[in-house]
Design a protein around this motif. Structure first.
Motif, PDB file in Angstrom:
ATOM      1  N   SER A  21       0.848  -1.188   0.000  1.00 47.52           N
ATOM      2  CA  SER A  21       0.000   0.000   0.000  1.00 47.52           C
ATOM      3  C   SER A  21       0.883   1.237   0.000  1.00 47.52           C
ATOM      4  O   SER A  21       1.986   1.221   0.552  1.00 47.52           O
ATOM      5  CB  SER A  21      -0.896   0.034   1.239  1.00 47.52           C
ATOM      6  N   CYS A  22       0.376   2.297  -0.597  1.00 44.36           N
ATOM      7  CA  CYS A  22       1.095   3.571  -0.604  1.00 44.36           C
ATOM      8  C   CYS A  22       0.069   4.685  -0.502  1.00 44.36           C
ATOM      9  O   CYS A  22      -0.782   4.824  -1.378  1.00 44.36           O
ATOM     10  CB  CYS A  22       1.910   3.712  -1.874  1.00 44.36           C
ATOM     11  N   ALA A  23       0.177   5.453   0.575  1.00 41.26           N
ATOM     12  CA  ALA A  23      -0.755   6.553   0.809  1.00 41.26           C
ATOM     13  C   ALA A  23      -0.045   7.885   0.636  1.00 41.26           C
ATOM     14  O   ALA A  23       1.023   8.109   1.226  1.00 41.26           O
ATOM     15  CB  ALA A  23      -1.336   6.444   2.214  1.00 41.26           C
ATOM     16  N   ALA A  24      -0.649   8.745  -0.153  1.00 39.66           N
ATOM     17  CA  ALA A  24      -0.127  10.093  -0.351  1.00 39.66           C
ATOM     18  C   ALA A  24      -0.834  11.048   0.599  1.00 39.66           C
ATOM     19  O   ALA A  24      -2.051  10.958   0.782  1.00 39.66           O
ATOM     20  CB  ALA A  24      -0.343  10.537  -1.787  1.00 39.66           C
ATOM     21  N   SER A  25      -0.064  11.947   1.193  1.00 42.03           N
ATOM     22  CA  SER A  25      -0.646  12.903   2.130  1.00 42.03           C
ATOM     23  C   SER A  25       0.075  14.238   2.018  1.00 42.03           C
ATOM     24  O   SER A  25       1.154  14.333   1.439  1.00 42.03           O
ATOM     25  CB  SER A  25      -0.550  12.380   3.563  1.00 42.03           C
ATOM     26  N   GLY A  26      -0.568  15.260   2.579  1.00 35.09           N
ATOM     27  CA  GLY A  26       0.036  16.586   2.555  1.00 35.09           C
ATOM     28  C   GLY A  26      -0.759  17.535   1.694  1.00 35.09           C
ATOM     29  O   GLY A  26      -1.970  17.393   1.517  1.00 35.09           O
ATOM     30  N   SER A  27      -0.051  18.504   1.132  1.00 34.83           N
ATOM     31  CA  SER A  27      -0.678  19.544   0.326  1.00 34.83           C
ATOM     32  C   SER A  27      -0.894  19.029  -1.099  1.00 34.83           C
ATOM     33  O   SER A  27      -0.036  19.177  -1.949  1.00 34.83           O
ATOM     34  CB  SER A  27       0.202  20.795   0.314  1.00 34.83           C
ATOM     35  N   ILE A  28      -2.075  18.419  -1.330  1.00 32.53           N
ATOM     36  CA  ILE A  28      -2.369  17.776  -2.615  1.00 32.53           C
ATOM     37  C   ILE A  28      -3.635  18.358  -3.205  1.00 32.53           C
ATOM     38  O   ILE A  28      -4.680  18.352  -2.562  1.00 32.53           O
ATOM     39  CB  ILE A  28      -2.535  16.255  -2.430  1.00 32.53           C
ATOM     40  N   PHE A  29      -3.525  18.849  -4.457  1.00 35.64           N
ATOM     41  CA  PHE A  29      -4.712  19.302  -5.183  1.00 35.64           C
ATOM     42  C   PHE A  29      -5.288  18.153  -6.012  1.00 35.64           C
ATOM     43  O   PHE A  29      -6.490  17.922  -6.009  1.00 35.64           O
ATOM     44  CB  PHE A  29      -4.369  20.487  -6.079  1.00 35.64           C
ATOM     45  N   SER A  30      -4.407  17.462  -6.717  1.00 36.61           N
ATOM     46  CA  SER A  30      -4.857  16.314  -7.499  1.00 36.61           C
ATOM     47  C   SER A  30      -3.687  15.369  -7.749  1.00 36.61           C
ATOM     48  O   SER A  30      -2.529  15.773  -7.689  1.00 36.61           O
ATOM     49  CB  SER A  30      -5.483  16.747  -8.825  1.00 36.61           C
ATOM     50  N   ILE A  31      -4.019  14.114  -8.026  1.00 40.71           N
ATOM     51  CA  ILE A  31      -3.020  13.095  -8.326  1.00 40.71           C
ATOM     52  C   ILE A  31      -3.312  12.492  -9.685  1.00 40.71           C
ATOM     53  O   ILE A  31      -4.448  12.105  -9.960  1.00 40.71           O
ATOM     54  CB  ILE A  31      -2.998  11.991  -7.252  1.00 40.71           C
ATOM     55  N   GLY A  32      -2.297  12.413 -10.514  1.00 32.40           N
ATOM     56  CA  GLY A  32      -2.443  11.807 -11.823  1.00 32.40           C
ATOM     57  C   GLY A  32      -2.118  10.331 -11.756  1.00 32.40           C
ATOM     58  O   GLY A  32      -2.630   9.604 -10.915  1.00 32.40           O
ATOM     59  N   ASN A  33      -1.237   9.891 -12.642  1.00 30.85           N
ATOM     60  CA  ASN A  33      -0.839   8.491 -12.626  1.00 30.85           C
ATOM     61  C   ASN A  33      -0.127   8.132 -11.330  1.00 30.85           C
ATOM     62  O   ASN A  33       0.598   8.946 -10.762  1.00 30.85           O
ATOM     63  CB  ASN A  33       0.082   8.181 -13.798  1.00 30.85           C
ATOM     64  N   MET A  34      -0.357   6.887 -10.886  1.00 30.43           N
ATOM     65  CA  MET A  34       0.359   6.343  -9.734  1.00 30.43           C
ATOM     66  C   MET A  34       0.994   5.027 -10.165  1.00 30.43           C
ATOM     67  O   MET A  34       0.497   4.370 -11.101  1.00 30.43           O
ATOM     68  CB  MET A  34      -0.569   6.121  -8.542  1.00 30.43           C
ATOM     69  N   GLY A  35       2.058   4.636  -9.508  1.00 32.62           N
ATOM     70  CA  GLY A  35       2.703   3.410  -9.939  1.00 32.62           C
ATOM     71  C   GLY A  35       3.653   2.830  -8.914  1.00 32.62           C
ATOM     72  O   GLY A  35       3.896   3.433  -7.865  1.00 32.62           O
ATOM     73  N   TYR A 108       4.226  17.175 -10.599  1.00 33.66           N
ATOM     74  CA  TYR A 108       5.571  16.737 -10.249  1.00 33.66           C
ATOM     75  C   TYR A 108       5.541  15.300  -9.746  1.00 33.66           C
ATOM     76  O   TYR A 108       4.577  14.862  -9.136  1.00 33.66           O
ATOM     77  CB  TYR A 108       6.165  17.651  -9.164  1.00 33.66           C
ATOM     78  N   ASP A 109       6.668  14.611 -10.011  1.00 39.25           N
ATOM     79  CA  ASP A 109       6.815  13.234  -9.545  1.00 39.25           C
ATOM     80  C   ASP A 109       7.242  13.211  -8.082  1.00 39.25           C
ATOM     81  O   ASP A 109       8.171  13.906  -7.687  1.00 39.25           O
ATOM     82  CB  ASP A 109       7.900  12.510 -10.360  1.00 39.25           C
ATOM     83  N   TYR A 110       6.578  12.362  -7.304  1.00 39.01           N
ATOM     84  CA  TYR A 110       6.962  12.127  -5.921  1.00 39.01           C
ATOM     85  C   TYR A 110       7.201  10.633  -5.722  1.00 39.01           C
ATOM     86  O   TYR A 110       6.551   9.808  -6.383  1.00 39.01           O
ATOM     87  CB  TYR A 110       5.879  12.620  -4.952  1.00 39.01           C
ATOM     88  N   TRP A 111       8.125  10.336  -4.789  1.00 40.56           N
ATOM     89  CA  TRP A 111       8.501   8.952  -4.531  1.00 40.56           C
ATOM     90  C   TRP A 111       8.368   8.621  -3.055  1.00 40.56           C
ATOM     91  O   TRP A 111       8.616   9.466  -2.193  1.00 40.56           O
ATOM     92  CB  TRP A 111       9.948   8.705  -4.951  1.00 40.56           C
ATOM     93  N   GLY A 112       8.008   7.371  -2.798  1.00 42.56           N
ATOM     94  CA  GLY A 112       8.047   6.874  -1.431  1.00 42.56           C
ATOM     95  C   GLY A 112       9.456   6.467  -1.057  1.00 42.56           C
ATOM     96  O   GLY A 112      10.380   6.518  -1.871  1.00 42.56           O
ATOM     97  N   GLN A 113       9.615   6.065   0.203  1.00 47.55           N
ATOM     98  CA  GLN A 113      10.949   5.740   0.718  1.00 47.55           C
ATOM     99  C   GLN A 113      11.385   4.321   0.346  1.00 47.55           C
ATOM    100  O   GLN A 113      12.555   3.978   0.500  1.00 47.55           O
ATOM    101  CB  GLN A 113      10.969   5.899   2.247  1.00 47.55           C
ATOM    102  N   GLY A 114      10.460   3.528  -0.137  1.00 46.05           N
ATOM    103  CA  GLY A 114      10.777   2.159  -0.518  1.00 46.05           C
ATOM    104  C   GLY A 114      10.450   1.158   0.569  1.00 46.05           C
ATOM    105  O   GLY A 114      10.562   1.459   1.761  1.00 46.05           O
ATOM    106  N   THR A 115      10.034  -0.019   0.142  1.00 45.02           N
ATOM    107  CA  THR A 115       9.756  -1.106   1.078  1.00 45.02           C
ATOM    108  C   THR A 115      10.368  -2.391   0.513  1.00 45.02           C
ATOM    109  O   THR A 115      10.237  -2.681  -0.676  1.00 45.02           O
ATOM    110  CB  THR A 115       8.243  -1.265   1.331  1.00 45.02           C
TER     111      THR A 115
END
Length: 121
Positions: A21-35, A108-115
């Motif tokens: 699972s990957c949850a995005a949080s913070g100052s978000i207006f919209s999210i496009g593609n996720m992967g 802009y592209d954002y990345w998680g820390q990895g699991t």
């Protein structure tokens, strides 16, 4: 500020399953593609699966028929169900999302820390 937080990695035997699972949080207006991407030791990071805002998936050939990507737009969350895992799936898995922080802002592209996912008997 935007954060992507992954969970669900671990050690599993060959043939087993895991759900990331990957949850995005913070100052978000919209999210496009996720992967989801992955990187094994000594190898380049590679795309595993991606999904559009409308829910259309795309998979790497190596995971087709075994992995399923999905998203919950209301929760800003993307999932990766991984079945029939093999040792070749062992890698650090990274979440990625294209995020717009305001109406007039760019994407802009954002990345998680990895699991870590380890498939071993």
């Amino acid at each position: 500020q935007v954060q992507l937080v992954e969970s669900g990695g671990g050690l599993v035997q060959p043939g087993g399953s895991l759900r990331l699972s990957c949850a995005a949080s913070g100052s978000i207006f919209s999210i496009g593609n996720m992967g989801w991407y992955r990187q094994a030791p000594g190898q380049e990071r590679e795309l595993v699966a991606s999904i559009t805002i409308g829910g259309s998936p795309n998979y790497a050939e190596s995971v087709k028929g075994r992995f399923t990507i999905s998203r919950d737009n209301a929760k800003n969350t993307v999932y990766l169900q991984m079945n029939s895992l093999t040792p070749e799936d062992t890698a650090v898995y990274y979440c990625n999302a294209g995020i717009r922080r305001a109406f007039f802002a760019g994407l802009y592209d954002y990345w998680g820390q990895g699991t870590q996912v380890t498939v071993s008997s």
